[in-house]
Motif scaffolding. Structure first.
Motif, PDB file in Angstrom:
ATOM      1  N   ALA A  50       0.813  -1.220   0.000  1.00  0.00           N
ATOM      2  CA  ALA A  50       0.000   0.000   0.000  1.00  0.00           C
ATOM      3  C   ALA A  50       0.843   1.266   0.000  1.00  0.00           C
ATOM      4  O   ALA A  50       0.445   2.268  -0.568  1.00  0.00           O
ATOM      5  N   THR A  51       2.013   1.239   0.633  1.00  0.00           N
ATOM      6  CA  THR A  51       2.825   2.442   0.679  1.00  0.00           C
ATOM      7  C   THR A  51       3.785   2.535  -0.494  1.00  0.00           C
ATOM      8  O   THR A  51       4.369   3.568  -0.727  1.00  0.00           O
ATOM      9  N   GLY A  52       3.944   1.466  -1.237  1.00  0.00           N
ATOM     10  CA  GLY A  52       4.858   1.480  -2.369  1.00  0.00           C
ATOM     11  C   GLY A  52       4.285   2.263  -3.532  1.00  0.00           C
ATOM     12  O   GLY A  52       3.165   2.063  -3.952  1.00  0.00           O
ATOM     13  N   GLY A  53       5.071   3.199  -4.068  1.00  0.00           N
ATOM     14  CA  GLY A  53       4.649   3.952  -5.236  1.00  0.00           C
ATOM     15  C   GLY A  53       3.767   5.144  -4.931  1.00  0.00           C
ATOM     16  O   GLY A  53       3.446   5.912  -5.817  1.00  0.00           O
ATOM     17  N   LYS A  54       3.362   5.329  -3.712  1.00  0.00           N
ATOM     18  CA  LYS A  54       2.549   6.482  -3.353  1.00  0.00           C
ATOM     19  C   LYS A  54       3.429   7.505  -2.653  1.00  0.00           C
ATOM     20  O   LYS A  54       4.389   7.163  -1.997  1.00  0.00           O
ATOM     21  N   LYS A  55       3.039   8.741  -2.782  1.00  0.00           N
ATOM     22  CA  LYS A  55       3.762   9.793  -2.070  1.00  0.00           C
ATOM     23  C   LYS A  55       3.405   9.717  -0.595  1.00  0.00           C
ATOM     24  O   LYS A  55       2.266   9.434  -0.241  1.00  0.00           O
ATOM     25  N   ALA A  56       4.376   9.971   0.246  1.00  0.00           N
ATOM     26  CA  ALA A  56       4.146   9.915   1.691  1.00  0.00           C
ATOM     27  C   ALA A  56       3.056  10.906   2.072  1.00  0.00           C
ATOM     28  O   ALA A  56       3.032  12.039   1.604  1.00  0.00           O
ATOM     29  N   GLY A  57       2.156  10.456   2.929  1.00  0.00           N
ATOM     30  CA  GLY A  57       1.110  11.333   3.427  1.00  0.00           C
ATOM     31  C   GLY A  57      -0.113  11.393   2.527  1.00  0.00           C
ATOM     32  O   GLY A  57      -1.099  12.003   2.881  1.00  0.00           O
ATOM     33  N   LYS A  58      -0.069  10.801   1.368  1.00  0.00           N
ATOM     34  CA  LYS A  58      -1.218  10.821   0.458  1.00  0.00           C
ATOM     35  C   LYS A  58      -2.147   9.656   0.774  1.00  0.00           C
ATOM     36  O   LYS A  58      -1.704   8.573   1.101  1.00  0.00           O
ATOM     37  N   SER A  59      -3.424   9.899   0.673  1.00  0.00           N
ATOM     38  CA  SER A  59      -4.422   8.873   0.942  1.00  0.00           C
ATOM     39  C   SER A  59      -5.624   9.130   0.050  1.00  0.00           C
ATOM     40  O   SER A  59      -5.873  10.256  -0.362  1.00  0.00           O
ATOM     41  N   LYS A  60      -6.396   8.083  -0.223  1.00  0.00           N
ATOM     42  CA  LYS A  60      -7.621   8.251  -0.995  1.00  0.00           C
ATOM     43  C   LYS A  60      -8.658   9.003  -0.173  1.00  0.00           C
ATOM     44  O   LYS A  60      -9.501   9.684  -0.707  1.00  0.00           O
ATOM     45  N   SER A  61      -8.596   8.838   1.126  1.00  0.00           N
ATOM     46  CA  SER A  61      -9.585   9.431   2.017  1.00  0.00           C
ATOM     47  C   SER A  61      -9.073  10.733   2.604  1.00  0.00           C
ATOM     48  O   SER A  61      -7.894  10.898   2.866  1.00  0.00           O
ATOM     49  N   SER A  62      -9.995  11.665   2.807  1.00  0.00           N
ATOM     50  CA  SER A  62      -9.618  12.912   3.466  1.00  0.00           C
ATOM     51  C   SER A  62      -9.918  12.842   4.958  1.00  0.00           C
ATOM     52  O   SER A  62      -9.609  13.773   5.699  1.00  0.00           O
ATOM     53  N   PHE A  67      -6.998   4.210  12.814  1.00  0.00           N
ATOM     54  CA  PHE A  67      -6.328   2.943  13.110  1.00  0.00           C
ATOM     55  C   PHE A  67      -4.982   2.891  12.412  1.00  0.00           C
ATOM     56  O   PHE A  67      -4.831   3.382  11.306  1.00  0.00           O
ATOM     57  N   ARG A  68      -3.990   2.296  13.075  1.00  0.00           N
ATOM     58  CA  ARG A  68      -2.663   2.095  12.494  1.00  0.00           C
ATOM     59  C   ARG A  68      -2.371   0.602  12.499  1.00  0.00           C
ATOM     60  O   ARG A  68      -2.434  -0.050  13.530  1.00  0.00           O
ATOM     61  N   GLY A  69      -2.049   0.068  11.321  1.00  0.00           N
ATOM     62  CA  GLY A  69      -1.795  -1.354  11.164  1.00  0.00           C
ATOM     63  C   GLY A  69      -0.450  -1.775  11.721  1.00  0.00           C
ATOM     64  O   GLY A  69       0.372  -0.951  12.110  1.00  0.00           O
ATOM     65  N   PRO A  70      -0.180  -3.081  11.729  1.00  0.00           N
ATOM     66  CA  PRO A  70       1.065  -3.608  12.280  1.00  0.00           C
ATOM     67  C   PRO A  70       2.307  -3.145  11.535  1.00  0.00           C
ATOM     68  O   PRO A  70       3.395  -3.116  12.096  1.00  0.00           O
ATOM     69  N   ASN A  71       2.155  -2.717  10.268  1.00  0.00           N
ATOM     70  CA  ASN A  71       3.293  -2.234   9.493  1.00  0.00           C
ATOM     71  C   ASN A  71       3.197  -0.738   9.223  1.00  0.00           C
ATOM     72  O   ASN A  71       3.802  -0.220   8.290  1.00  0.00           O
ATOM     73  N   GLY A  78     -13.807   4.037   7.789  1.00  0.00           N
ATOM     74  CA  GLY A  78     -15.066   4.412   7.159  1.00  0.00           C
ATOM     75  C   GLY A  78     -15.766   3.255   6.482  1.00  0.00           C
ATOM     76  O   GLY A  78     -15.335   2.104   6.552  1.00  0.00           O
ATOM     77  N   PRO A  79     -16.872   3.577   5.800  1.00  0.00           N
ATOM     78  CA  PRO A  79     -17.621   2.535   5.091  1.00  0.00           C
ATOM     79  C   PRO A  79     -16.838   2.041   3.880  1.00  0.00           C
ATOM     80  O   PRO A  79     -15.874   2.662   3.450  1.00  0.00           O
ATOM     81  N   GLY A  80     -17.272   0.948   3.354  1.00  0.00           N
ATOM     82  CA  GLY A  80     -16.601   0.396   2.184  1.00  0.00           C
ATOM     83  C   GLY A  80     -15.747  -0.799   2.549  1.00  0.00           C
ATOM     84  O   GLY A  80     -15.763  -1.291   3.678  1.00  0.00           O
ATOM     85  N   ARG A  81     -14.993  -1.241   1.568  1.00  0.00           N
ATOM     86  CA  ARG A  81     -14.161  -2.422   1.755  1.00  0.00           C
ATOM     87  C   ARG A  81     -13.034  -2.139   2.751  1.00  0.00           C
ATOM     88  O   ARG A  81     -12.368  -1.111   2.667  1.00  0.00           O
ATOM     89  N   LYS A  82     -12.843  -3.080   3.661  1.00  0.00           N
ATOM     90  CA  LYS A  82     -11.772  -2.936   4.654  1.00  0.00           C
ATOM     91  C   LYS A  82     -10.425  -3.244   3.993  1.00  0.00           C
ATOM     92  O   LYS A  82     -10.337  -4.123   3.148  1.00  0.00           O
ATOM     93  N   PRO A  83      -9.372  -2.540   4.395  1.00  0.00           N
ATOM     94  CA  PRO A  83      -8.046  -2.850   3.855  1.00  0.00           C
ATOM     95  C   PRO A  83      -7.631  -4.282   4.195  1.00  0.00           C
ATOM     96  O   PRO A  83      -8.124  -4.872   5.166  1.00  0.00           O
ATOM     97  N   GLU A  84      -6.730  -4.828   3.417  1.00  0.00           N
ATOM     98  CA  GLU A  84      -6.284  -6.212   3.608  1.00  0.00           C
ATOM     99  C   GLU A  84      -5.743  -6.427   5.018  1.00  0.00           C
ATOM    100  O   GLU A  84      -6.011  -7.444   5.641  1.00  0.00           O
ATOM    101  N   TRP A  85      -4.977  -5.466   5.548  1.00  0.00           N
ATOM    102  CA  TRP A  85      -4.405  -5.671   6.880  1.00  0.00           C
ATOM    103  C   TRP A  85      -5.507  -5.746   7.938  1.00  0.00           C
ATOM    104  O   TRP A  85      -5.369  -6.494   8.907  1.00  0.00           O
ATOM    105  N   VAL A  86      -6.602  -5.010   7.761  1.00  0.00           N
ATOM    106  CA  VAL A  86      -7.717  -5.068   8.713  1.00  0.00           C
ATOM    107  C   VAL A  86      -8.375  -6.436   8.639  1.00  0.00           C
ATOM    108  O   VAL A  86      -8.648  -7.063   9.666  1.00  0.00           O
TER     109      VAL A  86
END
Length: 101
Positions: A50-62, A67-71, A78-86
């Protein structure tokens, strides 16, 4: 010959055993992967995660992260599909509340 209800009870018991075996195997595989990542200094970004290839601090959500994952992954919860780590955390039997910021 066994009745339908007896066969269904056996099937449900076997499915529960299969799910537990899957969880046990998954936990062992994840632990092995984490150990190898630590041994070789591999990060999620190295794997194109998820962090590869994205600029630091950028997210789809505003929305602010809740929550902070193990990595170090962030999720607003929010609503919608949960991230893989969740999904992995929940599948391993842990509570998402353990990862609240």
């Amino acid at each position: 010959m066994a009745s339908y209800s007896e066969l269904m009870a056996q099937a449900q018991s076997l499915m529960a055993q299969a799910e537990q075996a899957r969880k046990d195997e998954l936990s062992a595989v994840i632990a092995d992967i984490k150990a190898k990542m630590k041994q070789f200094g591999i990060t999620v970004a190295d794997l194109g995660g998820a962090t590869g290839g994205k600029k630091a601090g950028k997210s789809k959500s505003s929305a602010p992260a809740k929550f902070r994952g193990p990595n170090g992954e962030l999720w607003a919860g929010g609503p919608g599909r949960k991230p893989e780590w969740v999904r992995a955390v929940l599948a391993s039997g842990k509570s998402i509340e353990d990862f609240r910021i």
